[in-house]
Design a protein around this motif. Structure first.
Motif, short mmCIF file in Angstrom:
data_model
loop_
_atom_site.label_atom_id
_atom_site.label_comp_id
_atom_site.label_asym_id
_atom_site.label_seq_id
_atom_site.Cartn_x
_atom_site.Cartn_y
_atom_site.Cartn_z
N UNK A 10 56.42 59.44 39.39
CA UNK A 10 55.51 60.53 39.08
C UNK A 10 54.39 60.04 38.16
N UNK A 11 54.75 59.25 37.16
CA UNK A 11 53.75 58.72 36.24
C UNK A 11 52.77 57.79 36.96
N UNK A 12 53.29 56.97 37.87
CA UNK A 12 52.43 56.05 38.62
C UNK A 12 51.48 56.82 39.53
N UNK A 13 51.97 57.92 40.13
CA UNK A 13 51.09 58.75 40.97
C UNK A 13 49.94 59.32 40.15
N UNK A 14 50.23 59.64 38.89
CA UNK A 14 49.20 60.24 38.03
C UNK A 14 48.19 59.21 37.53
N UNK A 16 45.99 56.85 38.71
CA UNK A 16 44.58 56.79 39.13
C UNK A 16 43.78 58.02 38.70
N UNK A 17 44.45 59.17 38.59
CA UNK A 17 43.75 60.38 38.15
C UNK A 17 43.48 60.33 36.66
N UNK A 18 44.40 59.78 35.90
CA UNK A 18 44.17 59.60 34.46
C UNK A 18 42.98 58.67 34.25
N UNK A 19 42.91 57.60 35.06
CA UNK A 19 41.79 56.67 34.95
C UNK A 19 40.48 57.34 35.37
N UNK A 20 40.53 58.10 36.45
CA UNK A 20 39.31 58.72 36.98
C UNK A 20 38.73 59.77 36.04
N UNK A 21 39.63 60.54 35.39
CA UNK A 21 39.18 61.66 34.58
C UNK A 21 39.11 61.34 33.09
N UNK A 22 39.31 60.07 32.73
CA UNK A 22 39.23 59.69 31.33
C UNK A 22 37.87 60.07 30.76
#
Length: 295
Positions: A10-14, A16-22
């Protein structure tokens, strides 16, 4: 062991979104049952804290219609609605401002701060955040078939947003929590629909996302199936054929206006679902209905 691995997945799925929305701004309209049920209120506060800690900039705009209604009822004051808008005389406006800017706003701020976040409560009057004008509502007179103006009192619409105070708070690691009250040119106070305020603020901040928390899953087609994405260019036709109808029309129009003002995506999601914001932002499938310029 597999359960532990699943949590890591679950953390790994999140990721790219954490990186994108930083360092991106996410404006969230907070309302409905998510503001009423204790478990959902605490879960929402924790979700907002998490967003801030991992590098996003959440901005919250809250409603408070049911809370206002309860206080007016306790005071013995009758409430009338016209086309979904609360008729707001000067005495009712005092109650609205007290409940939104006082009780509701401070409860949200208190929940976030109690759980380890750094929230600051604002109304549209603070820092000239929201300047407003009186909302002119029109309808066709059924007897004369001519247009007429309906006076709903101190109900307003957004004229301008001055985002300076929000930018300052974001840069200082604070989470702004905004009551949808605006100030007029002569210092008068206006009650404004929270969805509309959230949309205007998202546009003024150049937000990556606008998220409207509601008590429904999103927009559904004629067969009752959730529509996951809608292009802004298709909205008029969906309203025309009544796929989008009733109270969903202003919500979708709010999303369209936000996208046209520069917001990348607007979402209508079910706030009754635990961790609804996280599921929308950080999963591949997301939830609810996204409105954007896809074509």
């Amino acid at each position: 062991m597999q359960d532990i691995i699943n949590k890591a997945d679950v953390l790994i799925e999140a990721l790219p979104y954490i990186q994108r929305f930083n360092n991106k701004t996410i404006v969230i309209k907070y309302g409905g049952n998510a503001m009423v049920e204790e478990e959902l209120k605490e879960g929402f506060a924790r979700d907002i804290i998490l967003l801030k800690l991992i590098g996003l900039n959440p901005v919250i705009v809250h409603g408070g219609g049911p809370q206002i209604g309860r206080v007016l009822e306790q005071m013995g004051r009758k409430t009338d609605f016209v086309q979904g808008m609360r008729v707001t005389d000067s005495e009712t406006m005092n109650v609205v401002e007290m409940v939104l800017g006082g009780k509701v706003n401070k409860e949200i701020v208190g929940n976030i701060n109690r759980l380890g976040g750094k929230a600051v409560g604002l109304s549209g009057k603070d820092g000239n955040l929201i300047t407003a004008r009186k909302l002119e509502m029109r309808r066709i007179n059924p007897d004369t078939l001519t247009p007429e103006i309906i006076d709903v009192g101190m109900v307003g619409e957004v004229e301008t947003i001055n985002p300076q105070v929000l930018v300052t708070l974001e840069n200082s690691s604070f989470i702004p929590v905004i009551a949808p009250v605006g100030v007029g040119a002569n210092g008068e106070t206006f009650n404004i629909n929270a969805d509309l305020v959230a949309g205007h603020i998202a546009g003024a901040l150049g937000a990556e996302k606008l998220i409207l928390l509601t008590d429904i899953e999103g927009v559904k087609d004629k067969n009752g199936q959730l529509i996951s994405t809608i292009d802004v260019g298709a909205v008029a036709a969906l309203i025309e054929d009544e796929t989008i109808s009733g109270g969903m029309i202003p919500k979708v129009n709010c999303c369209v206006a936000a996208v046209e003002a520069g917001v990348a995506k607007a979402h209508i999601i079910d706030g009754r679902m635990k961790h609804a914001c996280l599921l929308e932002i950080f999963t591949d499938s997301g939830i609810g209905t996204a409105v954007a310029r896809f074509k």
